[in-house]
Write a protein that holds these residues in place. Sequence first.
Motif, PDB file in Angstrom:
ATOM      1  N   LYS A 106       0.834  -1.211   0.000  1.00  0.00           N
ATOM      2  CA  LYS A 106       0.000   0.000   0.000  1.00  0.00           C
ATOM      3  C   LYS A 106       0.864   1.254   0.000  1.00  0.00           C
ATOM      4  CE  LYS A 106      -3.835  -2.247   0.061  1.00  0.00           C
ATOM      5  NZ  LYS A 106      -4.981  -2.199   0.904  1.00  0.00           N
ATOM      6  N   ARG A 107       1.997   1.198   0.679  1.00  0.00           N
ATOM      7  CA  ARG A 107       2.904   2.355   0.688  1.00  0.00           C
ATOM      8  C   ARG A 107       3.416   2.635  -0.729  1.00  0.00           C
ATOM      9  NH1 ARG A 107       4.879   6.149   4.119  1.00  0.00           N
ATOM     10  NH2 ARG A 107       6.907   6.872   3.483  1.00  0.00           N
ATOM     11  N   TYR A 108       3.830   1.577  -1.429  1.00  0.00           N
ATOM     12  CA  TYR A 108       4.292   1.741  -2.807  1.00  0.00           C
ATOM     13  C   TYR A 108       3.165   2.287  -3.680  1.00  0.00           C
ATOM     14  CZ  TYR A 108       5.862   0.643  -7.504  1.00  0.00           C
ATOM     15  OH  TYR A 108       6.194   0.735  -8.820  1.00  0.00           O
ATOM     16  N   THR A 109       1.960   1.767  -3.488  1.00  0.00           N
ATOM     17  CA  THR A 109       0.813   2.228  -4.276  1.00  0.00           C
ATOM     18  C   THR A 109       0.564   3.712  -4.045  1.00  0.00           C
ATOM     19  OG1 THR A 109      -0.160   0.029  -4.146  1.00  0.00           O
ATOM     20  CG2 THR A 109      -1.635   1.838  -4.726  1.00  0.00           C
ATOM     21  N   ARG A 110       0.581   4.140  -2.768  1.00  0.00           N
ATOM     22  CA  ARG A 110       0.387   5.563  -2.467  1.00  0.00           C
ATOM     23  C   ARG A 110       1.472   6.410  -3.117  1.00  0.00           C
ATOM     24  NH1 ARG A 110      -0.601   3.656   2.734  1.00  0.00           N
ATOM     25  NH2 ARG A 110       1.467   4.296   3.426  1.00  0.00           N
ATOM     26  N   ASP A 111       2.717   5.972  -2.982  1.00  0.00           N
ATOM     27  CA  ASP A 111       3.819   6.743  -3.560  1.00  0.00           C
ATOM     28  C   ASP A 111       3.737   6.781  -5.083  1.00  0.00           C
ATOM     29  OD1 ASP A 111       4.705   7.192  -1.015  1.00  0.00           O
ATOM     30  OD2 ASP A 111       6.341   5.733  -1.097  1.00  0.00           O
ATOM     31  N   PHE A 112       3.344   5.678  -5.688  1.00  0.00           N
ATOM     32  CA  PHE A 112       3.202   5.605  -7.148  1.00  0.00           C
ATOM     33  C   PHE A 112       2.150   6.606  -7.619  1.00  0.00           C
ATOM     34  CE2 PHE A 112       1.380   3.982 -11.051  1.00  0.00           C
ATOM     35  CZ  PHE A 112       2.482   3.576 -11.775  1.00  0.00           C
ATOM     36  N   ILE A 113       0.997   6.611  -6.955  1.00  0.00           N
ATOM     37  CA  ILE A 113      -0.099   7.506  -7.347  1.00  0.00           C
ATOM     38  C   ILE A 113       0.251   8.963  -7.070  1.00  0.00           C
ATOM     39  CG2 ILE A 113      -2.496   8.141  -6.833  1.00  0.00           C
ATOM     40  CD1 ILE A 113      -2.169   5.612  -8.573  1.00  0.00           C
TER      41      ILE A 113
ATOM     42  N   GLY B 285      -6.201  -5.926  -4.457  1.00  0.00           N
ATOM     43  CA  GLY B 285      -6.858  -4.712  -3.996  1.00  0.00           C
ATOM     44  C   GLY B 285      -5.990  -3.467  -4.075  1.00  0.00           C
ATOM     45  N   ALA B 286      -4.723  -3.613  -4.355  1.00  0.00           N
ATOM     46  CA  ALA B 286      -3.824  -2.460  -4.364  1.00  0.00           C
ATOM     47  C   ALA B 286      -4.117  -1.523  -5.537  1.00  0.00           C
ATOM     48  CB  ALA B 286      -2.370  -2.919  -4.403  1.00  0.00           C
ATOM     49  N   VAL B 287      -4.469  -2.074  -6.687  1.00  0.00           N
ATOM     50  CA  VAL B 287      -4.752  -1.234  -7.857  1.00  0.00           C
ATOM     51  C   VAL B 287      -6.011  -0.408  -7.606  1.00  0.00           C
ATOM     52  CG1 VAL B 287      -5.318  -1.239 -10.314  1.00  0.00           C
ATOM     53  CG2 VAL B 287      -3.552  -2.758  -9.453  1.00  0.00           C
ATOM     54  N   MET B 288      -7.046  -1.031  -7.097  1.00  0.00           N
ATOM     55  CA  MET B 288      -8.284  -0.288  -6.805  1.00  0.00           C
ATOM     56  C   MET B 288      -8.033   0.756  -5.715  1.00  0.00           C
ATOM     57  SD  MET B 288     -11.317   0.327  -7.629  1.00  0.00           S
ATOM     58  CE  MET B 288     -11.763  -1.000  -8.687  1.00  0.00           C
ATOM     59  N   TYR B 289      -7.224   0.413  -4.727  1.00  0.00           N
ATOM     60  CA  TYR B 289      -6.843   1.361  -3.678  1.00  0.00           C
ATOM     61  C   TYR B 289      -6.178   2.586  -4.302  1.00  0.00           C
ATOM     62  CZ  TYR B 289      -4.086   3.126   0.298  1.00  0.00           C
ATOM     63  OH  TYR B 289      -3.504   3.909   1.247  1.00  0.00           O
ATOM     64  N   GLY B 290      -5.282   2.365  -5.243  1.00  0.00           N
ATOM     65  CA  GLY B 290      -4.594   3.463  -5.901  1.00  0.00           C
ATOM     66  C   GLY B 290      -5.519   4.301  -6.765  1.00  0.00           C
ATOM     67  N   LEU B 291      -6.417   3.646  -7.485  1.00  0.00           N
ATOM     68  CA  LEU B 291      -7.330   4.391  -8.354  1.00  0.00           C
ATOM     69  C   LEU B 291      -8.310   5.235  -7.535  1.00  0.00           C
ATOM     70  CD1 LEU B 291      -8.051   1.779 -11.157  1.00  0.00           C
ATOM     71  CD2 LEU B 291      -6.443   3.691 -11.170  1.00  0.00           C
ATOM     72  N   LEU B 292      -8.764   4.702  -6.415  1.00  0.00           N
ATOM     73  CA  LEU B 292      -9.654   5.500  -5.555  1.00  0.00           C
ATOM     74  C   LEU B 292      -8.895   6.668  -4.930  1.00  0.00           C
ATOM     75  CD1 LEU B 292     -11.801   2.727  -3.869  1.00  0.00           C
ATOM     76  CD2 LEU B 292     -12.485   4.336  -5.641  1.00  0.00           C
TER      77      LEU B 292
END
Length: 183
Positions: free
Chosen positions: A79-86, A155-162
Amino acid sequence: MTKEDERLPRDPQAPKGRPTPKRSEAEANRKTRVTVPKDRKEAARQARDRMRVEREKQRIAMLEGDERALPARDKGPVKRYTRDFIDSRRAVAEYFLPFAVVVLVLGIVRIGYLQTLSSLLFMLFFVTVILDFVRLGLALRKGLAARFPNENTRGAVMYGLLRTLQMRRLRMPKPMVKRGERP
């Protein structure tokens, strides 16, 4: 305890390693530890104050990005990577809410061509957001597969898109990377 104390056999009268307290001592300790509020309203006020202080601590820790204070949905390296990516990229979806407000105001105006124009602009913007979601989702999925090959990224992709739908300054936890930096 020292090693010498551990080797000595324990006193059979005190198997815990200390003597059992007398009843009067135990009751005195129990009575001094408990502070009972005077009435129900006082107890409710104390509970509210404790909860308010806890929430404030958690909010401050979340603003600072403390991993321990994050809710379960935001924890972990994926999730940290996803947040940083977005957060490191610009996305069309960030501007969806302000654009929707403008379109709503234009739709209320009683000028025919402005209403039609606002509807067409909204549809065009909506399609652009969907295409941007597809682009970001594919790139995020590829990055997650490369970075975390053996971990569960469900769920990480949907987390990032939201997260993309939220305006950058309103995102929680706060963005830790600047735009243009790569996670």
